[in-house]
Design an enzyme around this catalytic site. Structure first.
Site, short mmCIF file in Angstrom:
data_model
loop_
_atom_site.label_atom_id
_atom_site.label_comp_id
_atom_site.label_asym_id
_atom_site.label_seq_id
_atom_site.Cartn_x
_atom_site.Cartn_y
_atom_site.Cartn_z
N THR A 217 0.80 -1.02 -0.02
CA THR A 217 0.08 -0.07 0.06
C THR A 217 0.94 1.29 -0.03
O THR A 217 0.33 2.28 0.04
CB THR A 217 -0.94 0.09 1.17
N HIS A 434 -18.19 -26.26 -18.59
CA HIS A 434 -18.28 -25.67 -17.20
C HIS A 434 -18.23 -24.07 -17.20
O HIS A 434 -19.03 -23.39 -16.53
CB HIS A 434 -16.97 -26.11 -16.33
N GLU A 435 -17.69 -23.71 -18.34
CA GLU A 435 -17.32 -22.16 -18.25
C GLU A 435 -18.81 -21.40 -18.79
O GLU A 435 -19.27 -20.46 -18.35
CB GLU A 435 -16.40 -21.82 -18.92
P1 ADP Z 1 4.72 -1.39 1.21
O1 ADP Z 1 5.83 -1.04 1.93
O2 ADP Z 1 3.40 -0.96 1.87
O3 ADP Z 1 4.37 -3.01 1.32
P2 ADP Z 1 5.64 -0.33 -0.91
O4 ADP Z 1 6.02 1.14 -0.32
O5 ADP Z 1 7.00 -1.12 -1.10
O6 ADP Z 1 4.61 -0.95 -0.30
O7 ADP Z 1 5.09 -0.33 -2.44
C1 ADP Z 1 5.87 -0.93 -3.38
C2 ADP Z 1 5.76 0.00 -4.78
O8 ADP Z 1 4.20 -0.10 -5.08
C3 ADP Z 1 6.09 1.45 -4.65
O9 ADP Z 1 7.42 1.41 -4.71
C4 ADP Z 1 5.21 2.24 -5.66
O10 ADP Z 1 5.70 2.01 -6.98
C5 ADP Z 1 4.06 1.37 -5.53
N1 ADP Z 1 3.16 1.97 -4.66
C6 ADP Z 1 2.65 1.54 -3.59
N2 ADP Z 1 1.66 2.33 -2.99
C7 ADP Z 1 1.67 3.55 -3.79
C8 ADP Z 1 0.96 4.88 -3.39
N3 ADP Z 1 0.12 5.09 -2.78
N4 ADP Z 1 1.22 5.58 -4.68
C9 ADP Z 1 2.24 5.49 -5.41
N5 ADP Z 1 2.69 4.22 -5.64
C10 ADP Z 1 2.62 3.23 -4.72
ZN ZN Z 2 -16.00 -22.66 -12.28
#
Ligand code: ADP
Ligand code: ZN
Ligand code: MG
Length: 632
Positions: A217, A434-435
């Site tokens: 995130t 199935h699908e």
């Molecule tokens: P976490 O530390 O929460 O697991 P990260 O900061 O390592 O997540 O996120 C990994 C990558 O995902 C970042 O380097 C960025 O490229 C992208 N990313 C994640 N969250 C954001 C955000 N809020 N805005 C922009 N890019 C993001």
């Molecule tokens: Zn199915």
């Protein structure tokens, strides 16, 4: 100090091992005792006596105190050429001298060549000696550690596992979709930049901030952005790096980290996955983990050990704040908590914009639509999505990313990599039925979301095919699922199994439906326990828990009795059974249509929602919801 004993020793050891074999080769393996008189061939003692009896021996030189001899003999088979051979002599062969005298052979004894033996001995010894010396230095280093408890081989100091970035280059602009968290952390930048502002009025600057949220995130990114905005160095280490096999290593790493950080203050220390060290002490089976406790204690000590205005701010990240030791969360430590949650639709759009900045995206692409189609995606997922789309674009030799690449990338991330279409026609047909079962129910049930596409192109992870609905973002975003919607979804999800059973018989149903069944159970359970949509009445037996990632979902488990649990199970089963009956009925009543759709799917491998609905409309009246899609 740049010179490191560890590096020296680590590089010397392999060199010594290699050297050892050369030395062995030069001094121990070769017949050093022979000196110049090396003779390549060997002769047995018995044969030597035969030669002697036959008067072929001309000269004998004794070596090694008479244990070996170099014998010169003429060989009639080889034009009487003089041959030099080596003979190993039995120790008790005094009669040999007499015999040589009798035969008139000249012989001589040579002194022991001691130098060779000594070199051999040194060659054998030098390796262990150097090895021991090397280990000695390793041990010495570990006991030199300040306050080190003297454990064997502490690599804590020499192996710096934390990273230092003088400039992260990340700004708040690069972080999107988590505005609240950003706002809260804006202040931390000021703490780092202008601490005087706060200390002047006697305010205590907080030392630690805990970022709480699921992976991907943007917690790490956010921490980097703070350092980038404040233009201070960024120290980072992961909690798991602290936890080593040897007790005391983690603690010494903590010490080392803080020592380095103090030298560089003002700066920011980022501790990722702090739950790896920060778990409640003494909570593990068998009294907890010594190493982790020591590390945690050290961390607490270090945090207490500096004043708030020394310009060091510690940011830690976790997705399990509930397991953290209470001591970590006390005032003066990580007393501030900032929630970094997965973004909503608007947030996703902002994040997509950030990551589209440095990519060539076709102007026709609506990031709005992409944001809508990606509920549940985190920032990292979205970054990954655009990157995948860019890779697909390059592979297809296009100039810019179009909606097609983005859609394909979404499928690839949510469902799996596309694999080659199946050749086996029987299996292909079975999957198609199935699908089509799912797809037809998605089209015919009045409250189900319309079909986006159905395909039998297999995907990685054992996916034989899938049918995909157009996401009902309104309902997903609001969380307001209607009873009718959930029920139709259960029926639709059971459509795959229902079609297999109708066409091939109940006994032929494949394992391909097992995921479907899991989903059904989940949905039905939710309906019964959360939404009060069952005969059990108006009780919310489980509260909606968006914090599942916090690991707290078990808390709710015991809110009802054993008896109630049985009732819930019965309700869930009844609901699933009645939905399944309905699914089979619809398939049965539309068997001709099903067969036709399957034929088409086997031939085309993918049917888009539009085409699918057109065919269905030839056979039967479409529900209202679906007609809207056809016209729109
Ligand atoms: P976490 O530390 O929460 O697991 P990260 O900061 O390592 O997540 O996120 C990994 C990558 O995902 C970042 O380097 C960025 O490229 C992208 N990313 C994640 N969250 C954001 C955000 N809020 N805005 C922009 N890019 C993001
Ligand atoms: Zn199915
Ligand atoms: Mg991270």
């Amino acid at each position: 100090m740049k010179f490191s004993w560890r590096v020296l020793v680590l590089w010397t050891l392999p060199a010594l091992v290699i050297g050892f074999f050369f030395w062995q080769g030069a001094f121990a393996g070769a017949p050093a005792d022979m000196g110049r008189n090396t003779a390549s061939t060997r002769m047995t003692y018995g044969r030597f006596l035969e030669y002697l009896d036959a008067n072929r021996v001309t000269n004998v030189d004794f070596y090694e105190g008479g244990r070996t001899a170099i014998v010169e003999a003429v060989d009639p088979d080889l034009d009487n050429r003089v041959q030099r051979v080596r003979v190993d002599l039995p120790i008790n062969a005094p009669e040999l001298i007499t015999k040589l005298k009798d035969k008139g052979v000249s012989f001589d004894a040579h002194p022991m060549r001691n130098d060779g033996a000594i070199w051999g001995l040194i060659g054998n010894l030098i390796f262990p000696i150097l090895l021991i010396t090397g280990l000695f230095f390793l041990f010495r280093r570990s006991s030199n550690l300040p306050g080190g408890p003297g454990q064997a081989m502490s690599f804590g100091k020499s192996r710096a596992r934390f990273q230092m970035e003088a400039k992260t280059g990340v700004k708040f602009d690069d972080v999107a979709g988590i505005e609240e968290a950003k706002e809260e952390l804006q202040e931390v930048v000021t703490f780092l930049k202008q601490p005087e502002k706060f200390t002047a009025v006697g305010a205590r600057i907080p030392k630690g901030v805990l970022l709480v949220g699921p992976p991907g995130t943007g917690k790490t990114l956010l921490a980097k952005a703070i350092a980038g905005e404040a233009a201070v160095p960024f120290f980072s280490i992961s909690g798991s790096e602290f936890v080593e096999m040897f007790v005391g290593v983690g603690a010494s790493r903590v010490r080392d980290l803080f020592k380095k950080a103090k030298d560089k203050a003002p700066c920011l220390i980022f501790i990722d996955e702090i739950d790896a060290v920060g778990r409640q002490r003494g909570a593990g089976i068998g009294g907890g983990n010594d190493e982790r406790e020591q590390t945690l204690n050290q961390l607490l000590t270090e945090m207490d050990g500096f004043e708030g205005n020394t310009g060091i701010i510690i940011i830690a990240a976790t997705n399990r704040p509930d397991v953290l030791d209470a001591a970590l969360l006390r005032p003066g430590r990580f007393d501030r908590q900032v929630i970094v949650d997965a973004p909503d639709r608007k947030g996703r759009l902002e994040i997509l914009k950030v990551h589209a900045r440095n990519k060539k995206v076709d102007p026709a692409v609506s990031l709005e639509v992409v944001a809508r189609r990606t509920p549940g995606f985190t920032g990292a997922d979205l970054a990954n999505l655009l990157n995948e789309a860019a890779i697909l674009t390059a592979r297809r030799r296009k100039d810019s990313i179009t909606q097609i690449e983005i859609d394909d990338a979404i499928d690839r991330l949510t469902i799996g990599l596309t694999l080659n279409p199946l050749l086996d026609s029987n299996k292909k047909r079975l999957i198609a039925y199935h699908e089509v079962g799912h797809a037809l129910l998605a089209t015919l049930l009045p409250h189900a979301d319309p079909l986006n596409k159905v395909t039998i192109i297999p995907r990685s992870g054992g996916v034989g095919g899938f049918s995909q609905q157009i996401l009902n973002e309104e309902m997903i975003d609001s969380g307001l699922y209607t009873r009718a919607w959930i029920q139709d979804n259960i029926t639709m999800t059971l459509g795959g199994k229902a079609a297999e059973a109708e066409v091939f018989g109940e006994s032929e149903v494949t394992g391909g439906a097992s995921n479907d069944l899991k989903m059904v159970t989940n949905l039905a359970r939710k309906m019964v326990t959360m939404y009060g949509m069952s005969d059990l009445g108006l009780v919310a037996l489980e509260t909606q828990n968006s914090d599942v990632f916090l690991g707290r979902d078990w808390v709710n488990r015991n809110e009802y009795s054993e008896e109630m649990a049985t009732k819930i199970d019965r309700q869930v089963r009844e609901m699933a059974i009645s939905c399944y009956q309905q699914a089979r009925k619809i398939i049965r009543e539309n068997r001709a249509l099903v067969d036709r759709l399957v034929d088409l799917l086997v031939e085309q491998e993918t049917i888009e929602g539009e085409q699918f609905r057109k065919i269905v409309a030839e056979y039967t009246q479409l529900p209202e919801k679906q007609q809207l899609v056809v016209s729109g």
